[in-house]
Design an enzyme around this catalytic site. Structure first.
Site, PDB file in Angstrom:
ATOM      1  N   ASN A  63      54.194  72.165  87.212  1.00  0.00           N
ATOM      2  CA  ASN A  63      54.879  70.909  87.547  1.00  0.00           C
ATOM      3  C   ASN A  63      55.482  71.000  88.943  1.00  0.00           C
ATOM      4  O   ASN A  63      55.964  72.059  89.367  1.00  0.00           O
ATOM      5  CB  ASN A  63      55.921  70.511  86.486  1.00  0.00           C
ATOM      6  N   GLU A  76      50.309  69.601  83.397  1.00  0.00           N
ATOM      7  CA  GLU A  76      48.993  69.256  82.825  1.00  0.00           C
ATOM      8  C   GLU A  76      48.195  68.379  83.771  1.00  0.00           C
ATOM      9  O   GLU A  76      47.001  68.582  83.993  1.00  0.00           O
ATOM     10  CB  GLU A  76      49.158  68.524  81.486  1.00  0.00           C
ATOM     11  N   CYS A 116      50.489  62.596  80.262  1.00  0.00           N
ATOM     12  CA  CYS A 116      49.528  63.708  80.303  1.00  0.00           C
ATOM     13  C   CYS A 116      48.504  63.585  79.181  1.00  0.00           C
ATOM     14  O   CYS A 116      47.322  63.876  79.378  1.00  0.00           O
ATOM     15  CB  CYS A 116      50.264  65.043  80.238  1.00  0.00           C
TER      16      CYS A 116
HETATM   17  N1  THU Z   1      56.820  68.439  82.256  1.00  0.00           N
HETATM   18  C1  THU Z   1      55.570  68.947  82.333  1.00  0.00           C
HETATM   19  O1  THU Z   1      55.185  69.554  83.340  1.00  0.00           O
HETATM   20  N2  THU Z   1      54.736  68.767  81.281  1.00  0.00           N
HETATM   21  C2  THU Z   1      55.068  68.085  80.151  1.00  0.00           C
HETATM   22  O2  THU Z   1      54.223  67.868  79.300  1.00  0.00           O
HETATM   23  C3  THU Z   1      56.439  67.629  79.944  1.00  0.00           C
HETATM   24  C4  THU Z   1      57.329  67.724  81.113  1.00  0.00           C
HETATM   25  C5  THU Z   1      57.707  68.609  83.396  1.00  0.00           C
HETATM   26  C6  THU Z   1      58.071  67.342  84.108  1.00  0.00           C
HETATM   27  C7  THU Z   1      59.384  67.711  84.739  1.00  0.00           C
HETATM   28  O3  THU Z   1      59.134  68.359  85.970  1.00  0.00           O
HETATM   29  C8  THU Z   1      59.994  68.727  83.778  1.00  0.00           C
HETATM   30  O4  THU Z   1      58.931  69.171  82.972  1.00  0.00           O
HETATM   31  C9  THU Z   1      61.095  68.156  82.898  1.00  0.00           C
HETATM   32  O5  THU Z   1      60.665  67.025  82.228  1.00  0.00           O
END
Ligand code: THU
Length: 165
Positions: A63, A76, A116
């Site tokens: 992320n 994702e 996602c």
């Molecule tokens: N996040 C992800 O990378 N994948 C997910 O499926 C849920 C949330 C990230 C987004 C944000 O940067 C952090 O987690 C908190 O929500």
């Protein structure tokens, strides 16, 4: 006439890493490693995702947050953009996700957010191949055999077609 439809799905839970397919465990370790590259100064929630391609290659993503919060991207979608942009013809067979909250590996397997799920669904439609989804927590892994279970009644390209009677 009213019809009621019930949708159910099953997934597998693994408590021991030795019970996992070694290739899946390798993908989990890649997702954990990828999480270390996350840029998550706002949430302190670092997510890593890794996909396995049919050719055997592993591609990773994490992320990447932004001070303008909605401009951030989840791990994702990050890995899918990376994989589709660089290896458009090598189909994804599996996707593993792992997360660290405040630098501690989460106990519970992380679950992909709605956006996602939609993007994973598009990738399955694009390639015509189900993607095994591996959600990995510290001592617990959930394995789901495709995005259909996590996103039933999904919106896809077919919905954009004119529906002739
Ligand atoms: N996040 C992800 O990378 N994948 C997910 O499926 C849920 C949330 C990230 C987004 C944000 O940067 C952090 O987690 C908190 O929500």
């Amino acid at each position: 006439m009213i019809r009621t439809y019930n949708i159910s799905f099953s997934y597998k839970e693994y408590e021991k890493t030795e019970e996992l397919d070694p290739e899946d465990y390798k993908l989990i370790l890649a997702a954990r490693d990828a999480a270390l590259n996350a840029y998550a100064p706002y949430s302190k929630f670092k997510v890593g995702a890794a996909v396995r391609l049919m050719g055997g290659k592993i591609v990773c993503g994490a992320n990447v947050e932004n001070a303008a919060f909605p401009s951030g991207i989840c791990a994702e979608r990050s890995v899918l953009s990376n994989s589709v942009s660089n290896y458009p013809d090598d189909k994804i067979t599996a996707l593993a996700i792992a997360a660290f909250a405040q630098d501690v590996l989460t106990e519970n397997p992380p679950s992909p957010c709605g956006s996602c799920r939609q993007v994973i669904a598009e990738e399955e439609s694009r390639t015509g191949k189900k993607i095994k989804i591996i959600l990995s927590g510290k001592n617990k892994t959930h394995i789901i055999d495709g995005i259909g279970s996590l996103l039933p009644l999904q919106f896809n390209g077919d919905n954009l077609k004119i529906n002739l009677p």
